[in-house]
Design a protein around this motif. Structure first.
Motif, PDB file in Angstrom:
ATOM      1  N   MET A 137       0.822  -1.210  -0.057  1.00 17.35           N
ATOM      2  CA  MET A 137      -0.096   0.074   0.072  1.00 17.35           C
ATOM      3  C   MET A 137       0.767   1.130   0.076  1.00 17.35           C
ATOM      4  O   MET A 137       0.341   2.219  -0.514  1.00 17.35           O
ATOM      5  N   GLY A 138       2.224   1.075   0.941  1.00 17.33           N
ATOM      6  CA  GLY A 138       2.755   2.253   0.680  1.00 17.33           C
ATOM      7  C   GLY A 138       3.621   2.476  -0.641  1.00 17.33           C
ATOM      8  O   GLY A 138       3.738   3.866  -1.127  1.00 17.33           O
ATOM      9  N   LEU A 139       3.557   1.455  -1.448  1.00 18.21           N
ATOM     10  CA  LEU A 139       4.156   1.523  -2.729  1.00 18.21           C
ATOM     11  C   LEU A 139       3.381   2.389  -3.533  1.00 18.21           C
ATOM     12  O   LEU A 139       3.665   3.258  -4.299  1.00 18.21           O
ATOM     13  N   PHE A 140       1.966   1.830  -3.295  1.00 19.74           N
ATOM     14  CA  PHE A 140       1.186   2.545  -4.345  1.00 19.74           C
ATOM     15  C   PHE A 140       0.843   3.995  -4.043  1.00 19.74           C
ATOM     16  O   PHE A 140       0.836   4.740  -5.005  1.00 19.74           O
ATOM     17  N   GLU A 141       0.862   4.445  -2.663  1.00 22.69           N
ATOM     18  CA  GLU A 141       0.731   6.064  -2.450  1.00 22.69           C
ATOM     19  C   GLU A 141       2.053   6.415  -2.926  1.00 22.69           C
ATOM     20  O   GLU A 141       1.698   7.709  -3.593  1.00 22.69           O
ATOM     21  N   ALA A 142       2.971   6.057  -2.954  1.00 16.66           N
ATOM     22  CA  ALA A 142       4.395   6.745  -3.552  1.00 16.66           C
ATOM     23  C   ALA A 142       4.142   6.895  -4.885  1.00 16.66           C
ATOM     24  O   ALA A 142       4.326   7.981  -5.497  1.00 16.66           O
ATOM     25  N   VAL A 143       3.549   6.086  -6.045  1.00 21.81           N
ATOM     26  CA  VAL A 143       3.714   5.913  -7.259  1.00 21.81           C
ATOM     27  C   VAL A 143       2.197   6.830  -7.327  1.00 21.81           C
ATOM     28  O   VAL A 143       2.521   8.046  -8.490  1.00 21.81           O
ATOM     29  N   TRP A 144       1.341   6.927  -6.796  1.00 23.53           N
ATOM     30  CA  TRP A 144       0.349   7.808  -6.840  1.00 23.53           C
ATOM     31  C   TRP A 144       0.740   9.408  -6.639  1.00 23.53           C
ATOM     32  O   TRP A 144       0.265  10.330  -7.359  1.00 23.53           O
ATOM     33  N   ARG A 145       1.451   9.564  -5.773  1.00 23.73           N
ATOM     34  CA  ARG A 145       1.789  10.940  -5.291  1.00 23.73           C
ATOM     35  C   ARG A 145       2.817  11.700  -6.281  1.00 23.73           C
ATOM     36  O   ARG A 145       2.466  12.750  -6.712  1.00 23.73           O
ATOM     37  N   GLU A 146       3.373  10.693  -7.163  1.00 19.73           N
ATOM     38  CA  GLU A 146       4.420  11.315  -8.244  1.00 19.73           C
ATOM     39  C   GLU A 146       3.562  11.298  -9.688  1.00 19.73           C
ATOM     40  O   GLU A 146       4.177  11.736 -10.623  1.00 19.73           O
ATOM     41  N   ALA A 147       2.448  10.712  -9.877  1.00 17.00           N
ATOM     42  CA  ALA A 147       1.704  10.539 -11.107  1.00 17.00           C
ATOM     43  C   ALA A 147       0.861  11.875 -11.266  1.00 17.00           C
ATOM     44  O   ALA A 147       0.799  12.412 -10.415  1.00 17.00           O
ATOM     45  N   ARG A 148       0.581  11.884 -12.408  1.00 15.36           N
ATOM     46  CA  ARG A 148      -0.240  13.167 -12.953  1.00 15.36           C
ATOM     47  C   ARG A 148      -1.659  12.790 -13.248  1.00 15.36           C
ATOM     48  O   ARG A 148      -1.747  11.716 -13.850  1.00 15.36           O
TER      49      ARG A 148
END
Length: 332
Positions: free
Chosen positions: A235-246
């Motif tokens: 879940m932490g991995l998803f949130e990290a990718v989500w924050r950097e995505a546009r």
């Protein structure tokens, strides 16, 4: 429509026809249905057991329909009672399971699913069982499930489950990429895009996750992860990718890029947003902020929701942390 109370198509057709005429001879009813008399009798006997039809007391070949309001109402009441009993049993079993598995072994925290059909079925189950939110990382190389055949996603969003999805830019170049994106946005899913995602991933309600185990040249397999430290890491991995995505949307008709994916620039909050953030972090309520800034309460709430979507967070506490990290507001 009456399959929910245990009637098949033939039985439902028989009952509907009988209701339309009120009463009918067996032969006449069979003729109206385009069926044989033995088949019609079997259907009538089933309806009789359900209390939906009865033989005439004066003529055993004549059948009479029970009033739908009374007969169907009784069956529906019985079905509701049985469902309530099943729900109670499910709750008791869940409590018993939790009591027995207070210290689950490592083997109980993960499961391996092998084969394209099994992976697709488990993927659908995961979404259909979601209550609040599904988070997903999507690559441009679907193996067992594609967006086009993911009917479970449509059913989940129809129930009010929210979706946050990050897709690889390559997804938009696939033959049905824009079609699937249009469908997702039409279901009010939040979609963002990055150059590449680290892995395929889907997480339901932060309680169950699914990640692939094999590549494209081997038999599809997936790892299903239950509540554990590993799940928290995913879940932490998803949130990290989500924050950097546009964020991504579709170009509007009549404008350049209509019908194609358009990335929304990360412009950051404007002056009004920063004022609202500062006042909220100071402990003021939405209503107090609206009064202080002389704007409507809905305006404040709408802007806060927009900031949460831009930051990729789901709570105001996370929004405050994100605001400090991005430098939107200063620490005092």
């Amino acid at each position: 429509m009456l399959s929910a109370i245990g009637l098949d198509e033939a039985q439902e057709a028989t009952y509907r026809t009988l209701v339309a005429v009120g009463a009918a001879e067996m032969s006449d009813l069979a003729h109206r249905l385009g069926s044989t008399e033995p088949e019609t009798e079997r259907a009538l006997r089933r309806l009789e057991r359900q209390g939906l039809a009865a033989q005439s007391s004066s003529d055993t070949q004549r059948w009479v329909a029970a009033p739908p309001g009374v007969a169907l109402g009784a069956l529906l009441t019985q079905q509701r009672h049985e469902l309530e009993q099943a729900e109670l049993a499910a709750v008791l079993l869940a409590e018993e399971y939790r009591a027995e598995a207070s210290e689950p072994s490592v083997h109980d925290l993960v499961e391996i699913v092998t084969g394209a059909s099994a992976v697709a079925h488990r993927f659908a189950q995961l979404q259909l069982g979601a209550v609040e939110e599904v988070c997903a990382l999507v690559t441009g190389h679907p193996v067992a499930v594609t967006g086009y055949d993911n009917a479970a996603e449509e059913r989940a969003t129809a129930r009010g489950v929210t979706y946050r999805v990050v897709i690889e830019r390559e997804v938009l170049t696939l033959p049905r990429g824009v079609v699937e994106l249009t469908a997702a946005l039409g279901r009010d899913e939040q979609v963002r895009v990055v150059d590449r995602v680290p892995t395929k991933l889907v997480v339901a309600d932060r309680a169950l996750a699914m990640v692939p185990l094999t590549g494209r040249d081997t038999e599809p397999a997936a790892l299903v992860v239950h509540a554990s430290g590993l799940l928290e890491s995913l879940m932490g991995l998803f949130e990290a990718v989500w924050r950097e995505a546009r964020p991504v949307r579709l170009g509007l008709e009549g404008q350049p890029g209509a019908g194609t994916a358009v990335e929304v620039p990360d412009c950051g909050p404007d002056g009004m947003d920063l004022q609202i953030l500062s006042l909220l972090l100071a402990g003021m309520t939405d209503a107090s902020v609206a009064k202080q800034l002389e704007v409507g309460l809905r305006t404040v709430q709408r802007r806060v929701k927009g900031l949460m979507e831009e930051a990729g967070v789901t709570t105001r506490l996370q929004l405050g942390w994100h605001a400090y990290e991005r430098g939107w507001v200063g620490r005092t």
